[in-house]
Write a protein that holds these residues in place. Sequence first.
Motif, short mmCIF file in Angstrom:
data_model
loop_
_atom_site.label_atom_id
_atom_site.label_comp_id
_atom_site.label_asym_id
_atom_site.label_seq_id
_atom_site.Cartn_x
_atom_site.Cartn_y
_atom_site.Cartn_z
N THR A 25 0.85 -1.19 0.00
CA THR A 25 0.00 0.00 0.00
C THR A 25 0.88 1.24 0.00
O THR A 25 2.06 1.18 0.37
CB THR A 25 -0.95 0.04 1.22
OG1 THR A 25 -0.17 0.07 2.41
CG2 THR A 25 -1.88 -1.16 1.26
N ASP A 26 0.29 2.36 -0.42
CA ASP A 26 1.00 3.63 -0.37
C ASP A 26 1.13 4.05 1.08
O ASP A 26 0.15 4.05 1.82
CB ASP A 26 0.24 4.70 -1.17
CG ASP A 26 0.26 4.42 -2.66
OD1 ASP A 26 1.28 3.91 -3.16
OD2 ASP A 26 -0.75 4.72 -3.33
N THR A 112 5.18 -2.52 4.66
CA THR A 112 5.37 -2.04 6.02
C THR A 112 5.62 -0.54 5.98
O THR A 112 5.94 0.03 4.94
CB THR A 112 6.52 -2.80 6.74
OG1 THR A 112 6.53 -2.46 8.12
CG2 THR A 112 7.87 -2.50 6.11
N GLY A 113 5.46 0.09 7.13
CA GLY A 113 5.49 1.54 7.22
C GLY A 113 6.86 2.17 7.02
O GLY A 113 7.89 1.50 7.05
N VAL A 114 6.83 3.48 6.84
CA VAL A 114 8.02 4.25 6.50
C VAL A 114 8.36 5.26 7.60
O VAL A 114 9.14 6.18 7.39
CB VAL A 114 7.81 4.89 5.10
CG1 VAL A 114 6.81 6.02 5.15
CG2 VAL A 114 9.09 5.28 4.45
N ALA A 143 16.72 18.41 19.83
CA ALA A 143 15.57 18.14 20.69
C ALA A 143 14.36 17.75 19.85
O ALA A 143 14.31 17.99 18.65
CB ALA A 143 15.25 19.38 21.52
N ASP A 144 13.40 17.17 20.52
CA ASP A 144 12.08 16.95 19.94
C ASP A 144 12.09 16.24 18.60
O ASP A 144 11.52 16.72 17.63
CB ASP A 144 11.33 18.29 19.80
CG ASP A 144 11.23 19.05 21.10
OD1 ASP A 144 11.07 18.41 22.15
OD2 ASP A 144 11.34 20.28 21.07
N VAL A 145 12.73 15.10 18.53
CA VAL A 145 12.64 14.28 17.34
C VAL A 145 11.34 13.49 17.46
O VAL A 145 11.22 12.63 18.34
CB VAL A 145 13.85 13.33 17.19
CG1 VAL A 145 13.71 12.44 15.96
CG2 VAL A 145 15.15 14.12 17.14
N VAL A 146 10.37 13.82 16.62
CA VAL A 146 9.04 13.22 16.76
C VAL A 146 8.44 12.86 15.40
O VAL A 146 8.73 13.50 14.39
CB VAL A 146 8.06 14.17 17.49
CG1 VAL A 146 8.51 14.43 18.93
CG2 VAL A 146 7.88 15.47 16.75
N LEU A 147 7.58 11.86 15.43
CA LEU A 147 6.76 11.54 14.27
C LEU A 147 5.57 12.50 14.30
O LEU A 147 4.88 12.62 15.31
CB LEU A 147 6.28 10.09 14.34
CG LEU A 147 5.43 9.62 13.16
CD1 LEU A 147 6.28 9.56 11.88
CD2 LEU A 147 4.82 8.26 13.46
N LEU A 148 5.34 13.20 13.19
CA LEU A 148 4.23 14.14 13.10
C LEU A 148 2.97 13.49 12.54
O LEU A 148 1.86 13.78 12.98
CB LEU A 148 4.60 15.34 12.23
CG LEU A 148 5.73 16.22 12.75
CD1 LEU A 148 6.04 17.31 11.73
CD2 LEU A 148 5.36 16.82 14.10
N GLU A 149 3.15 12.63 11.55
CA GLU A 149 2.00 11.96 10.96
C GLU A 149 2.45 10.76 10.14
O GLU A 149 3.61 10.65 9.76
CB GLU A 149 1.19 12.91 10.08
CG GLU A 149 1.95 13.47 8.91
CD GLU A 149 1.14 14.50 8.14
OE1 GLU A 149 0.56 14.12 7.11
OE2 GLU A 149 1.11 15.66 8.57
N GLY A 156 -3.90 2.62 9.22
CA GLY A 156 -4.46 3.85 8.67
C GLY A 156 -3.67 5.09 9.01
O GLY A 156 -2.49 5.05 9.28
N ALA A 157 -4.38 6.20 9.02
CA ALA A 157 -3.74 7.51 9.23
C ALA A 157 -3.65 7.85 10.71
O ALA A 157 -4.51 7.47 11.51
CB ALA A 157 -4.51 8.59 8.49
#
Length: 163
Positions: A25-26, A112-114, A143-149, A156-157
Amino acid sequence: MSEQLTHIDDEGRARMVDVGDKAHTDRRAVARATVRMSAATAAAVRDGDAPKGDVLGPARIAGIQAAKRTWELIPLCHQLPLSSVDVTAEVEVGERDGRVVLVATARTRAQTGVEMEALTAASVAALTVYDMVKALEKGVEIADVVLLEKSGGRSGAWRRDEA
């Protein structure tokens, strides 16, 4: 317990997850890293006046290269056919302090996810900024290395709520 932990086998040993039966999947993930520094150092980055020259160009390229090699760096990651990786950099200069905000977006069509690729890209881009400005300032902070989306796949999203 091992049924809930996808990277642990029935005997408690680390394993790579089998994604062979999952659909292609995309998938897309966006991550951010922030590099905090003095206003003077941030101004030098913005103006291209750091001792090593342009800071942001090498940081963006380093992030892209890192995303492509995530599977070599993180032991249980799958090698993904990345369709794109983009790293942007924004310099913010305040009265007393400044920062460079690096945002990495990674895309693939895979099983699998990216997310790890986006996080690795943002992290290595931030490390590159640090390396490029350490001659100006020793107290620079990543600092603040985070996944945003993220989007795609069975889960899903998802989007970080930063409000």
